[in-house]
Design an enzyme around this catalytic site. Structure first.
Site, PDB file in Angstrom:
ATOM      1  N   SER A  39     -15.315   1.094   5.304  1.00  0.00           N
ATOM      2  CA  SER A  39     -14.277   1.639   6.190  1.00  0.00           C
ATOM      3  C   SER A  39     -14.321   3.165   6.276  1.00  0.00           C
ATOM      4  CB  SER A  39     -12.884   1.195   5.722  1.00  0.00           C
ATOM      5  OG  SER A  39     -12.521   1.865   4.522  1.00  0.00           O
TER       6      SER A  39
ATOM      7  N   GLU B 200     -13.922  -5.249   4.905  1.00  0.00           N
ATOM      8  CA  GLU B 200     -12.667  -4.577   5.243  1.00  0.00           C
ATOM      9  C   GLU B 200     -11.533  -5.566   5.033  1.00  0.00           C
ATOM     10  OE1 GLU B 200     -10.565  -2.258   5.284  1.00  0.00           O
ATOM     11  OE2 GLU B 200     -11.384  -1.066   6.922  1.00  0.00           O
TER      12      GLU B 200
ATOM     13  N   ALA C 113       0.458   0.477   6.320  1.00  0.00           N
ATOM     14  CA  ALA C 113       1.063   0.960   7.540  1.00  0.00           C
ATOM     15  C   ALA C 113       1.397  -0.240   8.431  1.00  0.00           C
ATOM     16  CB  ALA C 113       0.103   1.901   8.274  1.00  0.00           C
TER      17      ALA C 113
ATOM     18  N   ASP D 196       0.779  -1.249   0.000  1.00  0.00           N
ATOM     19  CA  ASP D 196       0.000   0.000   0.000  1.00  0.00           C
ATOM     20  C   ASP D 196       0.811   1.299   0.000  1.00  0.00           C
ATOM     21  OD1 ASP D 196      -1.905  -1.964   0.250  1.00  0.00           O
ATOM     22  OD2 ASP D 196      -2.824  -1.167   2.069  1.00  0.00           O
TER      23      ASP D 196
ATOM     24  N   HIS E  78     -10.633   0.795  -3.193  1.00  0.00           N
ATOM     25  CA  HIS E  78     -11.970   0.814  -2.608  1.00  0.00           C
ATOM     26  C   HIS E  78     -13.035   1.394  -3.525  1.00  0.00           C
ATOM     27  CE1 HIS E  78     -10.226  -0.379   1.125  1.00  0.00           C
ATOM     28  NE2 HIS E  78      -9.734   0.795   1.462  1.00  0.00           N
TER      29      HIS E  78
ATOM     30  N   HIS F 123     -10.532   7.196   1.357  1.00  0.00           N
ATOM     31  CA  HIS F 123      -9.166   7.061   0.836  1.00  0.00           C
ATOM     32  C   HIS F 123      -9.106   5.966  -0.217  1.00  0.00           C
ATOM     33  CE1 HIS F 123      -9.447   3.940   3.924  1.00  0.00           C
ATOM     34  NE2 HIS F 123      -8.511   3.288   3.248  1.00  0.00           N
TER      35      HIS F 123
ATOM     36  N   CYS G 289      -2.104  -2.745   7.595  1.00  0.00           N
ATOM     37  CA  CYS G 289      -2.004  -3.628   6.435  1.00  0.00           C
ATOM     38  C   CYS G 289      -0.707  -4.432   6.386  1.00  0.00           C
ATOM     39  CB  CYS G 289      -2.249  -2.842   5.149  1.00  0.00           C
ATOM     40  SG  CYS G 289      -3.958  -2.220   5.089  1.00  0.00           S
TER      41      CYS G 289
ATOM     42  N   ASP H 224      -4.901  -0.683  -1.680  1.00  0.00           N
ATOM     43  CA  ASP H 224      -6.321  -0.501  -1.394  1.00  0.00           C
ATOM     44  C   ASP H 224      -6.961  -0.008  -2.687  1.00  0.00           C
ATOM     45  OD1 ASP H 224      -6.244  -1.232   1.259  1.00  0.00           O
ATOM     46  OD2 ASP H 224      -6.616   0.759   2.060  1.00  0.00           O
TER      47      ASP H 224
ATOM     48  N   LYS I 116      -6.951  -4.867  -3.164  1.00  0.00           N
ATOM     49  CA  LYS I 116      -7.675  -5.383  -1.998  1.00  0.00           C
ATOM     50  C   LYS I 116      -8.691  -4.352  -1.520  1.00  0.00           C
ATOM     51  CE  LYS I 116      -4.012  -4.106   1.281  1.00  0.00           C
ATOM     52  NZ  LYS I 116      -4.741  -3.118   2.075  1.00  0.00           N
TER      53      LYS I 116
END
Length: 193
Positions: free
Chosen positions: A65, A108, A136, A15, A59, A76, A140, A57, A101
């Site tokens: 989330s 989530e 982070a 990420d 999304h 985000h 993740c 990510d 993902k």
């Protein structure tokens, strides 16, 4: 500890996306510091013919989330936006596998293995050991490391190539302790030859 990178090893970069970097929607403090270190790992893995994977990510607008949808995070890494793009400063080779993902609004996904093809791709290539770093540490990266361990991969945590958000003070430290207690091995670039 000295570790030689083999063709049966994989680097998993977690990420390193614009929204998690300074100026992004959900910046990880000092998150940009991982980029030059990860670029060095990329060079080592490329030279050794190891596999390179990058999770992101990805999304939908209505992801659970997001605060506006009852979650804990600001909006985000919405699929297709600048914020969701992997940083252009990360020097990923063209053959890097990109793993999306968090693509389902109701699910989530902190782990790069959850609801993705990552495990399948690693097994298909005969990967035995994975080396995980990125953003982070306490979300993740932690969950990707734990996922790898639970799936039977020998797992290294790249401490020098990871940064955390530390929402609650001590979260990063606790995350590292959890990874090590579950069987991860903590290394830095200087441990690799």
């Amino acid at each position: 500890m000295k570790v030689k990178i083999l063709p049966s090893d994989a680097l998993i970069i977690v990420d390193v996306q614009n929204d998690f970097l300074p100026g992004g929607a959900l910046p990880v403090p000092n998150g940009d510091e991982v980029i030059p270190v990860l670029n060095e790992y990329i060079k080592v893995f490329s030279k050794a013919s190891g596999a390179i994977f990058a999770t992101r990510d990805w999304h939908p607008e209505n992801h659970l989330s997001f605060k506006e949808n009852g979650g804990i995070w600001p909006k985000h890494c919405v699929a297709g936006t600048f914020g969701a793009q992997i940083s252009k400063d990360l020097k990923l080779p063209s053959e890097t596998f990109i793993i999306n993902k968090g693509t389902r609004p109701e699910l989530e996904c902190y782990s790069g293995f959850q609801d993705t093809v990552l495990e399948h791709l690693l097994r298909e290539r005969g990967i035995k050991r994975v080396f995980v770093g990125g953003l982070a540490t306490d979300y993740c990266v932690l969950n990707t490391v734990l996922g790898a361990i639970h799936l039977g991969f020998f797992t290294f945590f790249l401490e020098d190539a990871s940064r955390g958000v530390d929402v609650k003070p001590g979260d990063v430290e606790r995350a590292v302790e959890k990874m090590l207690s579950e069987g991860a091995v903590k290394i830095e670039l200087s441990d690799i030859y």
